[in-house]
Write an enzyme that holds these catalytic residues in place. Structure first.
Site, PDB file in Angstrom:
ATOM      1  N   SER A 145      -5.291   5.019   6.134  1.00  0.00           N
ATOM      2  CA  SER A 145      -4.728   3.668   6.163  1.00  0.00           C
ATOM      3  C   SER A 145      -4.494   3.115   4.758  1.00  0.00           C
ATOM      4  O   SER A 145      -3.848   2.095   4.606  1.00  0.00           O
ATOM      5  CB  SER A 145      -5.574   2.715   7.008  1.00  0.00           C
ATOM      6  N   ARG A 168       0.838  -1.211   0.000  1.00  0.00           N
ATOM      7  CA  ARG A 168       0.000   0.000   0.000  1.00  0.00           C
ATOM      8  C   ARG A 168       0.874   1.263   0.000  1.00  0.00           C
ATOM      9  O   ARG A 168       0.490   2.296  -0.513  1.00  0.00           O
ATOM     10  CB  ARG A 168      -0.978   0.019   1.179  1.00  0.00           C
ATOM     11  N   PHE A 225     -14.279  -3.866   0.662  1.00  0.00           N
ATOM     12  CA  PHE A 225     -15.343  -2.916   0.299  1.00  0.00           C
ATOM     13  C   PHE A 225     -15.256  -2.523  -1.184  1.00  0.00           C
ATOM     14  O   PHE A 225     -16.276  -2.349  -1.850  1.00  0.00           O
ATOM     15  CB  PHE A 225     -15.262  -1.673   1.185  1.00  0.00           C
ATOM     16  N   ASP A 266      -7.559  -7.428  12.198  1.00  0.00           N
ATOM     17  CA  ASP A 266      -8.883  -6.807  12.006  1.00  0.00           C
ATOM     18  C   ASP A 266      -9.979  -7.873  11.935  1.00  0.00           C
ATOM     19  O   ASP A 266     -11.163  -7.577  12.100  1.00  0.00           O
ATOM     20  CB  ASP A 266      -8.920  -5.992  10.704  1.00  0.00           C
ATOM     21  N   ARG A 311      -1.856  -4.736   3.460  1.00  0.00           N
ATOM     22  CA  ARG A 311      -1.751  -3.867   4.630  1.00  0.00           C
ATOM     23  C   ARG A 311      -0.412  -4.112   5.311  1.00  0.00           C
ATOM     24  O   ARG A 311       0.275  -3.181   5.708  1.00  0.00           O
ATOM     25  CB  ARG A 311      -2.878  -4.167   5.632  1.00  0.00           C
ATOM     26  N   GLU A 314     -19.380   3.965  -0.019  1.00  0.00           N
ATOM     27  CA  GLU A 314     -18.621   3.338  -1.105  1.00  0.00           C
ATOM     28  C   GLU A 314     -19.384   3.264  -2.421  1.00  0.00           C
ATOM     29  O   GLU A 314     -18.809   3.428  -3.503  1.00  0.00           O
ATOM     30  CB  GLU A 314     -18.170   1.930  -0.705  1.00  0.00           C
ATOM     31  N   HIS A 329      -5.342  -3.585   2.063  1.00  0.00           N
ATOM     32  CA  HIS A 329      -5.928  -4.633   2.898  1.00  0.00           C
ATOM     33  C   HIS A 329      -6.402  -5.837   2.085  1.00  0.00           C
ATOM     34  O   HIS A 329      -7.478  -6.396   2.314  1.00  0.00           O
ATOM     35  CB  HIS A 329      -7.059  -4.077   3.755  1.00  0.00           C
TER      36      HIS A 329
END
Lengths: 313, 279
Positions: A37, A10, A83, A117, A167, A58, A109
């Site tokens: 993030s 990322r 998402f 998470d 991530r 989204e 992620h």
């Protein structure tokens, strides 16, 4: 490969998007309140006039990006892979892919890298879902350097692209001057006994497995399949025809990802054997990233073991 | 360029448009006449009074945009586009047929003049917001017009899009809510009570106007005002309309959402519309 030097991919996106935005004012970031993030903080600071944030919405984020793209903008929609693939899925299909608009869905992620998470944030279905939408291109870089190059390639490519980043930190595999082409797998090692086709954060495991196999006299050919759609069919066919024994490795459900895409070609070829290593069609839990991979058999050791089984069969 | 027709001219143009709607749905024996007729006055006003467009250059980058968020009523937009000269009138006869640019729901890659593909409800408004936002980013003065259905306002994405329109001060966006009070399965009250759509849009930060959406004089009065208002607020026109407006047996009938008229019904509809021209 430098196992000591680990960077999340990322970060490669976050750094390259700033460079791209400075070169082309039509490149926009459209965030959905998880920009920090997803590493768009520098872009937001340095290029505020090219930065949008539509909040935790989204579906609207994808639609707004489509509208911007009809007016000549190149929006990078930024969110988490879970998402960006599923919450936005139908908007991506209807307003971005059906319309063939120049929108990039850039997601951090990916896979089980959200780790602690938990399952809600671990994206194990995303690449498979988006692979089935016409006009979509699906990319997951293996490391920081290739992430930068593939983000740039996506920006230069005219059409929808799904980009998936980690991530968690992963080893740096490539030199910064290595070149990458969307849709063209990168051959990392030559070999005649077995082929190991991997993508994303599992490419490092494929390289380590090939080194371990070499010590036992087994020569593994290793490919980085950073693009699963369009799949580099020529590279897969060469593995089928010249070797006939393939192990696929991915941080994704074994259903509908790289392994499935390779199996489709192998089945059509009517020869060759494939063993798929990946997430075992099961939701994860909060746990360290390496543990989650291990729970699913995504380890250097299982790649070695499966490769040996294929070679000995 | 804008045509800027008067109210009477618009009324008669709207009857032409409605006749094309009935004709093409009858020929296709498929389509959505009810909503196409309730939105017809707004469609006519946009294309024949307000929108700065060039039929011969449909992708002209400074043009005003139209987003039909309730994409199933595309016969109304196809009729407007043909009447403006985007494609020959005969193309209207190909609605919903194999190989036609006039897909069952609008496709921007197939049909000239369609600014974005729609059809899956709730999604068009976000795209319209993106277009209006692009104008603001580029310092351009084109406007974006969008028609949204009352039933479509059941979709959460509509309200997400409203948030973005408010945040980015999109006073170049005009949303028409076609409040005909019928959705596919029944009345809005029965399926999902709309409560007060005008209050809802107002609460989301829009400058809201209300009118009889099938009364051209009222519609033009509020649209003139909405377009003159440059105060940073996105505009919403809540139009109380009648589904099937102009064809007596279709008016306020939930059954005429997505059904084509037979030959006898077709003749009656055309006769009724013919009698509505203003002298």
């Amino acid at each position: 490969m430098n196992l000591e030097k680990k960077i999340p991919t990322r970060n490669g996106f976050g750094d390259e998007i700033v460079a791209l935005g400075k070169e082309n004012k039509n490149i926009l970031v459209v965030d959905a309140d998880i920009g920090k993030s997803c590493k768009t903080g520098d872009f937001r600071k340095q290029l505020p006039e090219q930065y949008l944030n539509v909040g935790i919405a989204e579906q609207n984020c994808a639609g707004v990006a489509a509208g911007l793209a009809t007016c000549g903008k190149i929006p990078f929609v930024v969110t988490y892979a879970a998402f960006g693939s599923m919450r936005m899925c139908e908007m991506i299909r209807q307003e971005i892919c059906y319309t063939h608009l120049n929108v990039k869905i850039a997601c951090s992620h990916g896979g089980v890298t959200p780790a602690n998470d938990g399952a809600s944030h671990q994206a194990i279905e995303d690449m498979g879902i988006l692979r089935t939408i016409p006009n979509m291109t699906v990319v997951m870089p293996a490391d920081y350097a290739s992430a930068r190059k593939l983000v740039r390639a996506a920006a230069e490519f005219d059409g929808p692209v799904y980009l998936r980043f980690t991530r968690d930190a992963v080893p740096v595999i490539y030199d910064e001057d290595e070149e990458f082409e969307i849709g063209k797998a990168k051959k990392l090692r030559g070999g005649k006994d077995v082929a190991i086709l991997a993508n994303g954060d599992t490419v490092r495991l494929a390289i380590q497995a090939a080194e371990a196999l070499a010590e036992e006299g087994i020569e593994a050919r290793v490919y980085d399949f950073h693009t699963i759609k369009p799949l580099d069919e020529e590279a897969v066919r060469s593995c089928i025809e010249e070797i006939g024994r393939i192990v696929t490795v991915e941080d994704h459900n074994i259903l509908n990802g790289l392994g499935s895409a390779v199996c489709e070609l192998v089945a059509e070829a009517g020869c060759g054997k494939v063993k798929r290593i990946g997430i075992q069609d099961a939701f994860g839990q909060s746990a360290p990233y390496e543990r989650l991979l291990a729970m699913n058999g995504v380890t250097m050791e299982s790649i070695v073991a499966e490769a040996k089984k294929l070679v000995k069969a | 360029m804008k045509e800027n027709l008067s109210v009477v001219e618009l009324q008669n143009t709207c009857i032409d448009l409605k006749k094309h709607v009935i004709d093409m749905i009858w020929k296709a024996q498929s389509g959505h006449p009810g909503g196409s007729l309730s939105v017809a006055e707004f469609m006519t006003a946009c294309y024949f009074r307000y929108m700065n467009v060039e039929a011969r250059n449909p992708r002209w980058e400074d043009r005003d945009r139209f987003v039909l968020s309730k994409g199933h009523v595309c016969p109304a937009q196809y009729a407007a586009l043909a009447m403006k000269g985007y494609f020959p009138m005969e193309v209207l006869d190909t609605l919903r047929k194999e190989g036609s640019p006039l897909q069952g729901h609008p496709s921007m890659t197939k049909c000239p003049g369609i600014d974005i593909s729609t059809g899956s409800l709730g999604q068009g408004l976000a795209c319209a917001v993106g277009m209006a936002l692009a104008a603001k980013l580029d310092g351009k003065d084109y406007r974006v017009f969008s028609a949204v259905g009352d039933g479509e306002c059941n979709e959460g994405e509509i309200w997400e899009a409203c948030g973005t329109a408010y945040k980015y001060k999109l006073d170049n966006l005009v949303v028409f809510v076609d409040w005909n009070n019928l959705q596919l399965d029944g009345s809005c009250e029965e399926i999902m009570p709309p409560i007060d759509l005008a209050k809802k849009f107002e609460a989301f930060g829009f400058e809201v106007y209300q009118c009889n959406g099938n009364d051209m004089a009222e519609l033009v009065e509020v649209m003139d005002k909405a377009l003159a208002s440059k105060n940073g607020l996105p505009k919403c026109i809540v139009g109380k309309t009648v589904k099937g407006k102009g064809v007596s047996y279709m008016e306020n009938q939930v059954g005429w959402h997505g059904v084509a008229p037979n030959d006898e019904q077709y003749r009656q509809a055309m006769d009724e519309l013919d009698s509505q021209y203003v002298k």
